[in-house]
Scaffold this motif. Structure first.
Motif, PDB file in Angstrom:
ATOM      1  N   VAL A  21      20.700 -12.862   5.572  1.00  0.00           N
ATOM      2  CA  VAL A  21      20.024 -11.935   6.496  1.00  0.00           C
ATOM      3  C   VAL A  21      20.391 -10.491   6.159  1.00  0.00           C
ATOM      4  O   VAL A  21      19.553  -9.585   6.220  1.00  0.00           O
ATOM      5  N   TYR A  84      14.901  -4.150  11.958  1.00  0.00           N
ATOM      6  CA  TYR A  84      14.621  -5.475  12.537  1.00  0.00           C
ATOM      7  C   TYR A  84      15.263  -6.541  11.675  1.00  0.00           C
ATOM      8  O   TYR A  84      15.387  -6.403  10.448  1.00  0.00           O
ATOM      9  N   LEU A  85      15.690  -7.605  12.321  1.00  0.00           N
ATOM     10  CA  LEU A  85      16.120  -8.801  11.583  1.00  0.00           C
ATOM     11  C   LEU A  85      15.922 -10.026  12.462  1.00  0.00           C
ATOM     12  O   LEU A  85      15.957  -9.957  13.687  1.00  0.00           O
ATOM     13  N   HIS A  90      14.980 -19.064  11.636  1.00  0.00           N
ATOM     14  CA  HIS A  90      13.713 -18.835  12.349  1.00  0.00           C
ATOM     15  C   HIS A  90      12.720 -18.013  11.528  1.00  0.00           C
ATOM     16  O   HIS A  90      11.736 -17.508  12.073  1.00  0.00           O
ATOM     17  N   TRP A  91      12.972 -17.890  10.231  1.00  0.00           N
ATOM     18  CA  TRP A  91      12.042 -17.112   9.391  1.00  0.00           C
ATOM     19  C   TRP A  91      10.696 -17.824   9.265  1.00  0.00           C
ATOM     20  O   TRP A  91      10.598 -19.030   9.392  1.00  0.00           O
ATOM     21  N   GLN A  93       8.012 -17.851  11.096  1.00  0.00           N
ATOM     22  CA  GLN A  93       7.357 -18.460  12.265  1.00  0.00           C
ATOM     23  C   GLN A  93       6.660 -17.404  13.110  1.00  0.00           C
ATOM     24  O   GLN A  93       6.302 -17.658  14.263  1.00  0.00           O
ATOM     25  N   GLY A  94       6.551 -16.207  12.564  1.00  0.00           N
ATOM     26  CA  GLY A  94       5.817 -15.156  13.263  1.00  0.00           C
ATOM     27  C   GLY A  94       6.646 -14.367  14.267  1.00  0.00           C
ATOM     28  O   GLY A  94       6.117 -13.505  14.969  1.00  0.00           O
ATOM     29  N   PHE A  95       7.953 -14.624  14.338  1.00  0.00           N
ATOM     30  CA  PHE A  95       8.763 -13.942  15.357  1.00  0.00           C
ATOM     31  C   PHE A  95       8.913 -12.447  15.071  1.00  0.00           C
ATOM     32  O   PHE A  95       8.832 -11.624  15.983  1.00  0.00           O
ATOM     33  N   ALA A  97       6.900 -10.467  13.381  1.00  0.00           N
ATOM     34  CA  ALA A  97       5.627  -9.770  13.607  1.00  0.00           C
ATOM     35  C   ALA A  97       5.409  -9.561  15.111  1.00  0.00           C
ATOM     36  O   ALA A  97       5.039  -8.464  15.547  1.00  0.00           O
ATOM     37  N   VAL A 120      12.664   0.653   3.223  1.00  0.00           N
ATOM     38  CA  VAL A 120      12.888  -0.724   2.791  1.00  0.00           C
ATOM     39  C   VAL A 120      13.368  -0.752   1.346  1.00  0.00           C
ATOM     40  O   VAL A 120      12.805  -0.060   0.495  1.00  0.00           O
ATOM     41  N   HIS A 129       6.019  -7.117   2.817  1.00  0.00           N
ATOM     42  CA  HIS A 129       4.787  -7.825   3.214  1.00  0.00           C
ATOM     43  C   HIS A 129       4.562  -7.734   4.717  1.00  0.00           C
ATOM     44  O   HIS A 129       3.445  -7.556   5.185  1.00  0.00           O
ATOM     45  N   LEU A 130       5.656  -7.862   5.456  1.00  0.00           N
ATOM     46  CA  LEU A 130       5.559  -7.783   6.916  1.00  0.00           C
ATOM     47  C   LEU A 130       5.020  -6.413   7.347  1.00  0.00           C
ATOM     48  O   LEU A 130       4.097  -6.324   8.168  1.00  0.00           O
ATOM     49  N   ARG A 133       1.400  -6.047   6.575  1.00  0.00           N
ATOM     50  CA  ARG A 133       0.610  -6.855   7.508  1.00  0.00           C
ATOM     51  C   ARG A 133       0.456  -6.148   8.865  1.00  0.00           C
ATOM     52  O   ARG A 133      -0.552  -6.295   9.549  1.00  0.00           O
TER      53      ARG A 133
HETATM   54  C1  LIG Z   1      11.833  -9.462   7.071  1.00  0.00           C
HETATM   55  C2  LIG Z   1      12.032 -10.461   8.215  1.00  0.00           C
HETATM   56  C3  LIG Z   1      12.406  -9.701   9.484  1.00  0.00           C
HETATM   57  C4  LIG Z   1      10.720 -11.240   8.443  1.00  0.00           C
HETATM   58  O1  LIG Z   1      10.915 -12.060   9.600  1.00  0.00           O
HETATM   59  P1  LIG Z   1       9.990 -13.338   9.897  1.00  0.00           P
HETATM   60  O2  LIG Z   1      10.153 -13.671  11.354  1.00  0.00           O
HETATM   61  O3  LIG Z   1      10.268 -14.401   8.921  1.00  0.00           O
HETATM   62  O4  LIG Z   1       8.529 -12.745   9.634  1.00  0.00           O
HETATM   63  P2  LIG Z   1       7.160 -13.351  10.211  1.00  0.00           P
HETATM   64  O5  LIG Z   1       7.258 -14.845  10.275  1.00  0.00           O
HETATM   65  O6  LIG Z   1       6.788 -12.633  11.460  1.00  0.00           O
HETATM   66  O7  LIG Z   1       6.154 -12.988   9.039  1.00  0.00           O
HETATM   67  C5  LIG Z   1       5.128 -12.021   9.177  1.00  0.00           C
HETATM   68  C6  LIG Z   1       4.606 -11.691   7.800  1.00  0.00           C
HETATM   69  O8  LIG Z   1       5.648 -11.113   7.003  1.00  0.00           O
HETATM   70  C7  LIG Z   1       5.479 -11.515   5.623  1.00  0.00           C
HETATM   71  N1  LIG Z   1       6.653 -12.299   5.204  1.00  0.00           N
HETATM   72  C8  LIG Z   1       7.686 -12.734   5.981  1.00  0.00           C
HETATM   73  N2  LIG Z   1       8.592 -13.380   5.210  1.00  0.00           N
HETATM   74  C9  LIG Z   1       8.119 -13.338   3.950  1.00  0.00           C
HETATM   75  C10 LIG Z   1       8.627 -13.819   2.707  1.00  0.00           C
HETATM   76  N3  LIG Z   1       9.791 -14.485   2.613  1.00  0.00           N
HETATM   77  N4  LIG Z   1       7.902 -13.593   1.574  1.00  0.00           N
HETATM   78  C11 LIG Z   1       6.728 -12.923   1.641  1.00  0.00           C
HETATM   79  N5  LIG Z   1       6.178 -12.448   2.802  1.00  0.00           N
HETATM   80  C12 LIG Z   1       6.890 -12.649   3.933  1.00  0.00           C
HETATM   81  C13 LIG Z   1       4.218 -12.353   5.588  1.00  0.00           C
HETATM   82  O9  LIG Z   1       3.125 -11.484   5.351  1.00  0.00           O
HETATM   83  C14 LIG Z   1       4.167 -12.891   6.995  1.00  0.00           C
HETATM   84  O10 LIG Z   1       2.898 -13.274   7.402  1.00  0.00           O
HETATM   85  P3  LIG Z   1       2.382 -14.779   7.059  1.00  0.00           P
HETATM   86  O11 LIG Z   1       3.503 -15.716   7.407  1.00  0.00           O
HETATM   87  O12 LIG Z   1       1.172 -14.946   7.939  1.00  0.00           O
HETATM   88  O13 LIG Z   1       2.089 -14.773   5.598  1.00  0.00           O
HETATM   89  C15 LIG Z   1      13.144 -11.516   7.869  1.00  0.00           C
HETATM   90  O14 LIG Z   1      12.902 -12.019   6.586  1.00  0.00           O
HETATM   91  C16 LIG Z   1      14.551 -10.937   7.921  1.00  0.00           C
HETATM   92  O15 LIG Z   1      15.152 -10.883   8.995  1.00  0.00           O
HETATM   93  N6  LIG Z   1      15.090 -10.507   6.778  1.00  0.00           N
HETATM   94  C17 LIG Z   1      16.467 -10.000   6.730  1.00  0.00           C
HETATM   95  C18 LIG Z   1      16.647  -8.680   7.453  1.00  0.00           C
HETATM   96  C19 LIG Z   1      15.828  -7.580   6.809  1.00  0.00           C
HETATM   97  O16 LIG Z   1      15.744  -7.491   5.587  1.00  0.00           O
HETATM   98  N7  LIG Z   1      15.237  -6.718   7.663  1.00  0.00           N
HETATM   99  C20 LIG Z   1      14.408  -5.623   7.211  1.00  0.00           C
HETATM  100  C21 LIG Z   1      15.191  -4.471   6.717  1.00  0.00           C
HETATM  101  S1  LIG Z   1      14.093  -3.196   6.155  1.00  0.00           S
END
Ligand SMILES: CC(C)(COP(=O)(O)OP(=O)(O)OC[C@H]1O[C@@H](n2cnc3c(N)ncnc32)[C@H](O)[C@@H]1OP(=O)(O)O)[C@@H](O)C(=O)NCCC(=O)NCCS
Length: 172
Positions: A21, A84-85, A90-91, A93-95, A97, A120, A129-130, A133
């Motif tokens: 994370v 955000y993290l 729970h990755w 699953q749309g949380f 977004a 980033v 990607h998030l 989106r």
């Molecule tokens: C980035 C992070 C917050 C995404 O959380 P998440 O709950 O898995 O994201 P979501 O399920 O809401 O995904 C929304 C969109 O993000 C993108 N996305 C999320 N994880 C992705 C991955 N591993 N690879 C590519 N795209 C990804 C996709 O577009 C996804 O939409 P889709 O599932 O319909 O394709 C999570 O990976 C995380 O906590 N990472 C570590 C902490 C971090 O790096 N925070 C950001 C610092 S800038």
């Protein structure tokens, strides 16, 4: 989303101590409950003029699975940055977004923000990607050594931003 407090330290530590994370986070993993408590206390004590944070909690159980914040707020310039993290269990699953949409709505509607920024790591594909989106646009980068971390690393960063009119246009 709900405000966090010192009582959430135990629930938050597994997230903030997880190397997966924290891989792209601007501070190193948190290594003890005391440090987690201290981080939450600093956050809670901060003025909302500059910073505020919320837990992402599951509706059915209230279990904390993530965290969102704004920081570096400049009221006069109507801008701020978000962070955000989500816990790795729970990755995808749309949380994130869902949580960030709520944070964005709060920043634009309640705080009268005009510009929301996110910086980033260029290798943080999930976060990039998030943001795309959610309608954020890449405005530049990599900015070299944008952050100097407490464990002696410098981090490059891409600059993403979302303006209120762009968000409003997508709401319709
Ligand atoms: C980035 C992070 C917050 C995404 O959380 P998440 O709950 O898995 O994201 P979501 O399920 O809401 O995904 C929304 C969109 O993000 C993108 N996305 C999320 N994880 C992705 C991955 N591993 N690879 C590519 N795209 C990804 C996709 O577009 C996804 O939409 P889709 O599932 O319909 O394709 C999570 O990976 C995380 O906590 N990472 C570590 C902490 C971090 O790096 N925070 C950001 C610092 S800038």
């Amino acid at each position: 989303l709900r405000p966090w407090s010192e009582a959430d330290a135990e629930a938050m530590l597994p997230l903030f101590s997880d190397a997966a994370v924290m891989r792209f986070w601007s501070t190193p993993p948190v290594v003890s409950l005391d440090l987690m408590r201290a981080q939450i206390c600093r956050s809670v004590a901060a003025s909302p003029d500059l910073h505020a944070a919320w837990l992402v909690a599951l509706k059915p159980t209230g279990a904390a699975i993530g965290f969102v914040n704004y920081h570096h707020r400049e009221i006069g310039n109507r801008r701020l940055e978000i962070g955000y993290l989500i816990g790795s269990g729970h990755w995808r699953q749309g949380f994130a977004a869902e949580a960030i949409r709520a944070l964005i709505a709060h920043c634009f509607d309640a705080l009268f923000t005009h510009r929301i920024e996110a910086t980033v790591d260029p290798a943080n594909v999930a976060s990039i990607h998030l943001l795309e989106r959610l309608g954020f646009r890449c405005e530049g980068g990599p900015m070299r050594a944008r952050l100097w971390t407490s464990n002696g690393r410098s981090l490059d960063a891409m600059m993403y931003a979302l303006l209120k009119p762009e968000w409003e246009a997508n709401r319709r």
